[in-house]
Motif scaffolding. Sequence first.
Motif, short mmCIF file in Angstrom:
data_model
loop_
_atom_site.label_atom_id
_atom_site.label_comp_id
_atom_site.label_asym_id
_atom_site.label_seq_id
_atom_site.Cartn_x
_atom_site.Cartn_y
_atom_site.Cartn_z
N TYR A 114 23.55 28.40 23.39
CA TYR A 114 23.08 28.97 24.66
C TYR A 114 21.94 28.12 25.20
CZ TYR A 114 25.18 33.28 22.79
OH TYR A 114 26.03 34.20 22.26
N PHE A 127 22.92 30.96 29.51
CA PHE A 127 24.13 30.17 29.79
C PHE A 127 24.78 29.85 28.44
CE2 PHE A 127 23.60 29.15 34.28
CZ PHE A 127 22.27 29.47 34.49
N GLN A 128 25.95 30.40 28.22
CA GLN A 128 26.63 30.13 26.95
C GLN A 128 27.63 28.98 27.13
OE1 GLN A 128 28.34 33.39 24.19
NE2 GLN A 128 30.13 32.43 25.09
N LYS A 129 27.64 28.03 26.21
CA LYS A 129 28.59 26.90 26.27
C LYS A 129 29.63 27.01 25.17
CE LYS A 129 27.83 24.04 29.63
NZ LYS A 129 28.88 23.79 30.61
N ILE A 130 29.16 27.39 23.99
CA ILE A 130 30.08 27.51 22.85
C ILE A 130 30.01 28.96 22.37
CG2 ILE A 130 30.55 26.74 20.49
CD1 ILE A 130 29.18 24.11 21.20
N ASP A 133 32.39 29.10 28.18
CA ASP A 133 31.44 29.15 29.29
C ASP A 133 31.22 30.60 29.74
OD1 ASP A 133 30.26 26.80 30.04
OD2 ASP A 133 32.02 26.07 31.13
N GLU A 134 30.00 31.03 29.72
CA GLU A 134 29.70 32.41 30.09
C GLU A 134 28.24 32.49 30.56
OE1 GLU A 134 31.65 35.62 30.67
OE2 GLU A 134 32.36 35.05 28.69
N ILE A 135 28.00 33.40 31.46
CA ILE A 135 26.61 33.62 31.90
C ILE A 135 26.25 35.07 31.62
CG2 ILE A 135 25.04 33.66 33.88
CD1 ILE A 135 26.83 31.50 35.15
N TYR A 136 25.10 35.27 31.01
CA TYR A 136 24.63 36.63 30.77
C TYR A 136 23.26 36.79 31.43
CZ TYR A 136 28.08 36.47 26.99
OH TYR A 136 29.22 36.33 26.27
N MET A 137 23.11 37.87 32.18
CA MET A 137 21.79 38.19 32.73
C MET A 137 21.30 39.40 31.95
SD MET A 137 22.29 37.49 36.71
CE MET A 137 22.26 35.84 37.34
#
Lengths: 162, 230
Positions: A114, A127-130, A133-137
């Motif tokens: 992240y 921001f997650q890459k592995i 791809d994902e975004i968490y707020m």
Amino acid sequence: MRLIKIFLFLPITISAIIISLSYINGLGCDYEMQLPTEDGIESIAVCRMGRINVVDTDLTTNDQWVVSAINFNMGNQIYMIVTKRYKSNDGSASTVSKLDKIHQSHDGITIYHYAWALVDSKNIVLFQKIPKDEIYMAKMNGVIDLWMAIFGYKHNLSKLLD
Amino acid sequence: MKTITLGDIVFNPTNRTVICVTAGKESYQTKLSDAEKNILEYLLENPNKYITKENLISIGWEKRPVGSNSLPVAIANLRKIKSNDAFLIENLTKVGYILKIKDNLELYIHHSSDIHSIIDDTSVAFPSDAHEETSISTSIDENASSNRFKIYRLGYIMVASSLCILGWGALIYIYISWIDISCEKANINVLTCFTDTYPDNVEPFIGGGVEIIAKSGMTEDRLIIRTPKK
């Protein structure tokens, strides 16, 4: 000969130093993080002394999974090395939870990567890459790493006020 | 690898050993210190010449600081070597030391290539007297230690290359996988945080509070904070 030795051994030395420093930095983590509920799945992450536990709960079936990991922090990057992943609560026997599918498909994935940006003292964007791809707020309470505990970080929201 | 043979003694500078075989075919081995080995090797290569103390100190200890007693002690230890009087180290006050070889003896210096040829020709080349047997057994030992050295070297190369690949791999992985985030004010009460592409549809937010827009690749997320911290 000296150049060859430098070529051979300098990268592993630098890597070892970076990994050690990021582990020490990660040891300073002390926070609780609540990720937004998505598809009826609630996630809470708690990090203390370099160990992070993520508890995922399926609010509809009551299934619960726990992921334990070791925390490595480098700048605003977080590397989580998963040590344990297990189902802590088997909810409804008749329904297959979405969580089961997610965690079973992630079984064997040992690295999560992240990057984070602080919005203010309570909100953080991850921001997650592995593994994907994902975004968490998320809402966060505490400090992410040793650096933050000692020196603090500038909140990005202050850019709006400049 | 080098072996110096003189009468009944075989001096191996690599192993720092002097082997002496007596008339009764008993062998005695003396282990030398690094400085003693350097001095003996030099004296044997320059027999019947006076070598100054300063020269011997620089040969023995290679510019390392040494005490005034170190050279006499090293010479005393070399004199104690059981050598069947094959050589004699004498001191001439204020001049230095000289190594004298027994009159009827000849000095042989073998290098590794000679050693292999000695092993190959053992059955025909040498009569079975004590001196040559010692030389042959030393040669076989050296051959074994040479093979060991090659195995160690191969191991060293394998470990070094694995560490090299691991080190470079880790550095390249960290560099490539680094997520670079840019956060900036995009519009009135709108903060954007993105990794590679800038978010679309960034409109001013006038609903009270601030809007956070995050984008990474094709993924986009928005959050409204109603009570911004001032």
